[in-house]
Design an enzyme around this catalytic site. Structure first.
Site, PDB file in Angstrom:
ATOM      1  N   GLY A  88       0.847  -1.197   0.000  1.00  0.00           N
ATOM      2  CA  GLY A  88       0.000   0.000   0.000  1.00  0.00           C
ATOM      3  C   GLY A  88       0.872   1.232   0.000  1.00  0.00           C
ATOM      4  N   GLY A  90       2.781   3.599   1.383  1.00  0.00           N
ATOM      5  CA  GLY A  90       3.323   3.810   2.729  1.00  0.00           C
ATOM      6  C   GLY A  90       3.914   5.191   2.905  1.00  0.00           C
ATOM      7  N   ARG A  91       4.041   5.901   1.798  1.00  0.00           N
ATOM      8  CA  ARG A  91       4.618   7.252   1.910  1.00  0.00           C
ATOM      9  C   ARG A  91       4.087   8.144   0.785  1.00  0.00           C
ATOM     10  NH1 ARG A  91      10.647   7.115  -0.532  1.00  0.00           N
ATOM     11  NH2 ARG A  91      10.416   5.353  -1.916  1.00  0.00           N
ATOM     12  N   GLY A 124       7.623   7.141   6.091  1.00  0.00           N
ATOM     13  CA  GLY A 124       6.680   7.845   5.214  1.00  0.00           C
ATOM     14  C   GLY A 124       7.310   8.965   4.400  1.00  0.00           C
ATOM     15  N   ARG A 174       3.815  13.282  -8.395  1.00  0.00           N
ATOM     16  CA  ARG A 174       3.801  12.347  -9.528  1.00  0.00           C
ATOM     17  C   ARG A 174       2.456  12.430 -10.228  1.00  0.00           C
ATOM     18  NH1 ARG A 174       5.816   6.357  -8.385  1.00  0.00           N
ATOM     19  NH2 ARG A 174       3.995   6.151  -7.051  1.00  0.00           N
ATOM     20  N   ARG A 181      -2.108  -0.954 -10.080  1.00  0.00           N
ATOM     21  CA  ARG A 181      -0.965  -1.810 -10.396  1.00  0.00           C
ATOM     22  C   ARG A 181      -1.423  -3.258 -10.486  1.00  0.00           C
ATOM     23  NH1 ARG A 181       2.966   1.255  -7.028  1.00  0.00           N
ATOM     24  NH2 ARG A 181       1.853   3.162  -6.541  1.00  0.00           N
ATOM     25  N   ASP A 250       4.106  -4.746  -7.724  1.00  0.00           N
ATOM     26  CA  ASP A 250       3.522  -3.478  -7.254  1.00  0.00           C
ATOM     27  C   ASP A 250       4.063  -2.303  -8.067  1.00  0.00           C
ATOM     28  OD1 ASP A 250       5.884  -4.403  -5.740  1.00  0.00           O
ATOM     29  OD2 ASP A 250       5.821  -2.408  -4.846  1.00  0.00           O
ATOM     30  N   ASN A 251       5.085  -2.565  -8.869  1.00  0.00           N
ATOM     31  CA  ASN A 251       5.637  -1.491  -9.691  1.00  0.00           C
ATOM     32  C   ASN A 251       5.304  -1.670 -11.167  1.00  0.00           C
ATOM     33  OD1 ASN A 251       6.743  -0.396  -7.384  1.00  0.00           O
ATOM     34  ND2 ASN A 251       8.722  -1.377  -7.667  1.00  0.00           N
ATOM     35  N   ASP A 260       7.438   4.022 -10.914  1.00  0.00           N
ATOM     36  CA  ASP A 260       8.324   3.771  -9.785  1.00  0.00           C
ATOM     37  C   ASP A 260       9.790   3.701 -10.176  1.00  0.00           C
ATOM     38  OD1 ASP A 260       7.967   3.988  -7.164  1.00  0.00           O
ATOM     39  OD2 ASP A 260       6.758   2.195  -6.947  1.00  0.00           O
TER      40      ASP A 260
HETATM   41  P1  AMP Z   1       9.001   0.919  -3.513  1.00  0.00           P
HETATM   42  O1  AMP Z   1      10.265   0.201  -3.231  1.00  0.00           O
HETATM   43  O2  AMP Z   1       9.151   2.402  -3.609  1.00  0.00           O
HETATM   44  O3  AMP Z   1       8.239   0.346  -4.657  1.00  0.00           O
HETATM   45  O4  AMP Z   1       8.094   0.700  -2.217  1.00  0.00           O
HETATM   46  C1  AMP Z   1       7.625  -0.542  -1.792  1.00  0.00           C
HETATM   47  C2  AMP Z   1       6.700  -0.345  -0.632  1.00  0.00           C
HETATM   48  O5  AMP Z   1       7.386   0.207   0.484  1.00  0.00           O
HETATM   49  C3  AMP Z   1       5.520   0.579  -0.892  1.00  0.00           C
HETATM   50  O6  AMP Z   1       4.432   0.076  -0.187  1.00  0.00           O
HETATM   51  C4  AMP Z   1       6.010   1.886  -0.316  1.00  0.00           C
HETATM   52  O7  AMP Z   1       4.949   2.735   0.029  1.00  0.00           O
HETATM   53  C5  AMP Z   1       6.774   1.415   0.910  1.00  0.00           C
HETATM   54  N1  AMP Z   1       7.813   2.364   1.328  1.00  0.00           N
HETATM   55  C6  AMP Z   1       8.986   2.629   0.721  1.00  0.00           C
HETATM   56  N2  AMP Z   1       9.682   3.565   1.394  1.00  0.00           N
HETATM   57  C7  AMP Z   1       8.946   3.888   2.482  1.00  0.00           C
HETATM   58  C8  AMP Z   1       9.109   4.805   3.568  1.00  0.00           C
HETATM   59  N3  AMP Z   1      10.186   5.561   3.700  1.00  0.00           N
HETATM   60  N4  AMP Z   1       8.117   4.855   4.489  1.00  0.00           N
HETATM   61  C9  AMP Z   1       7.022   4.087   4.381  1.00  0.00           C
HETATM   62  N5  AMP Z   1       6.802   3.236   3.384  1.00  0.00           N
HETATM   63  C10 AMP Z   1       7.750   3.122   2.440  1.00  0.00           C
HETATM   64 MG    MG Z   2       6.634   0.858  -5.583  1.00  0.00          MG
END
Ligand code: AMP
Ligand code: MG
Length: 483
Positions: A88, A90-91, A124, A174, A181, A250-251, A260
């Protein structure tokens, strides 16, 4: 107050609770706009001409929200390097869906906007370097005519984020045709509520594949269309030597946009095994693995909608499997045509595949630069002695013979090559150099690079400084997950 002309029409927020969490961005201490994409704003029919930097900073940090917004974090899951996880935003939060004058719909999302219920252990937040990197590469991919999310703004938060070091915090805005996704389907499917899967299929069709609205076999047709879109996308990446780096489910956007930008980078010398990401130890997302991984991800998507493909599970699985298995054929057909375009070849000849593979083999053996080899062939010459080698000259003779079967002029051949072979790509060392300066508060290099990357096919007068790969060094170029 001056009107920016936001036209929000939020549909995702009307889906049930399973799909999202309503959550506001966490205000930041001292927002300061770093970069703003005026051209994109114009394309979106947004007017920021009377908005000063202070106000821009407030808006794109999430400190000041447009009236019509009801911000939310989307739920999704994902196979990360093959392992399934519930994820989900997360940030990130979705500000809303903005409509341009032609009623095209765009998600406007803030990334790095604070914690949500999906944050797990994370803070986040995002750091300035990775957000500027996403801005730069996504805009470069767009200029290469490859479907992608776009970047509207980067704002510094005035707060530090804790990574291996203390880094400057930042938020990226963005813009995407949506953030649905493969992982969104996986999240909903994991909840095993068939009504919700049906809702998501219908929502996706209305938003991205409206030609299927009256289909009698919606789920099946959707799978077919998504396969087609994803296949075209990965072919485009292969065309320009782009390595996404983290093709987790998810990407992978259902709309077929590149999404992403973390550890992505462009290949310089041709090697199908090229991997830049420091965490991709096994080369799962290596250059030549991108097509089979796309197929793998599509199979994960198919699994989610099996119950809607046919009442008989066995029959549904058979239908979906046949479609997925056909990916290989579609890919090979499209790939061959893409490579023909790069070589300026019209029509189809039996030996084309051999001719193409011989060139790739030569490039690999001689560590030839992928981009510049095609440039050399279309007359954007370099002084590199590599192109004087006899085996290369022998290949050129074969290519010339094949070109004679084009039934077309040399001009048309070159024209075809010019729209398929970029002269300019974001060279890894140039990207790093620009980011380093930007981190120190100097934006000259990043602005210059962004400007040059706007015309990748026609910027032929540009100096070697931006065209040549980095001088060979002992250290392998590595990228890190953008956090
Ligand atoms: P990503 O690697 O950017 O595709 O992120 C994978 C997952 O990790 C997604 O659910 C993001 O929202 C979560 N995520 C990545 N970095 C952070 C962060 N600094 N704080 C909270 N969630 C994160
Ligand atoms: Mg991602």
């Amino acid at each position: 107050m001056h009107k920016i002309n936001w036209k929000f029409d939020n549909t995702y927020s009307k889906l049930s609770e399973t799909f999202r969490e309503f959550v506001k961005p966490t205000p930041v201490h001292n927002p300061e706009i770093v970069i703003f994409n005026h051209e994109l704003a114009k394309e979106l029919n947004l007017d920021f001409s009377k908005i000063d930097n202070r106000e821009l900073s407030k808006i794109f940090s999430g400190n000041s929200l447009p009236k019509e917004t009801k911000t939310l974090a989307q739920a999704y899951a994902g196979h990360q390097f093959g392992h399934f996880t519930m994820l989900g935003d997360g940030r990130a939060v979705l500000l809303g869906e903005h409509l341009d004058n032609k009623k095209n719909r765009y998600d406007i999302q803030l990334k790095g906007s604070g914690r949500t219920s999906f944050s797990r252990g994370g803070d986040g937040r995002a750091a300035l370097g990775p957000m500027l990197r996403e801005y730069m590469i996504s805009e470069a991919i767009n200029a290469l005519n490859i479907p992608t999310t776009r970047s509207l703004a980067v704002v510094k938060t005035g707060e530090k984020v804790v990574r291996e070091n203390l880094l400057e915090g930042a938020i990226l805005t963005r813009v995407a045709s949506s953030h649905i996704r493969v992982g969104t389907f996986q999240f909903i499917a994991a909840k095993q509520n068939i009504e919700n899967i049906n809702t998501l299929v219908n929502y996706t069709i209305r938003r991205h594949y409206p030609e299927l609205i009256s289909s009698k076999f919606k789920a099946y047709d959707l799978l077919n269309s998504v396969i087609e879109k994803q296949c075209s996308l990965v072919i485009n990446w292969m065309r320009v030597g782009f390595i996404h780096g983290v093709m987790n489910t998810d990407n992978m956007s259902i709309s077929g946009e590149t999404i992403d930008y973390g550890p992505c980078a462009f290949m310089d010398h041709y090697d199908p095994k090229t991997v830049f990401s420091s965490i991709d130890k096994l080369g799962r997302y290596a250059f030549s693995n991108q097509p089979p991984i796309t197929k793998w991800n599509l199979a994960r998507f198919a699994e989610c909608i099996i119950p809607l493909i046919d009442k008989s599970e066995d029959y549904a699985i058979k239908l979906a499997t046949d479609l997925i298995d056909n990916f290989q054929n579609i890919y090979e057909y499209k790939w061959l045509n893409m490579m023909r375009n790069k070589l300026g070849l019209f029509g189809e000849e039996k030996k084309d595949k051999n001719l193409i593979n011989d060139l790739l083999e030569w490039m690999k053996k001689n560590k030839a630069d992928y981009t510049n080899t095609f440039c050399h062939l279309m007359g954007v010459k370099s002084n590199d002695d590599i192109y004087k080698k006899t085996d290369f000259l022998a290949w050129i003779e074969k290519w010339k013979l094949r070109s004679e079967l084009n039934n077309s002029s040399k001009e048309r051949q070159i024209k075809l090559m010019k729209i398929n072979n970029p002269v300019i790509i974001p060279r890894n060392h140039k990207v790093e150099e620009a980011l380093k300066e930007a981190n120190n508060g100097n934006l000259n290099k990043i602005n210059r690079l962004l400007d040059i990357l706007k015309k990748p096919y026609s910027n032929q007068e540009i100096s070697n400084e931006f065209r040549l790969p980095a001088p060979e060094s002992k250290e392998k170029y590595q990228t890190f997950c953008g956090t």
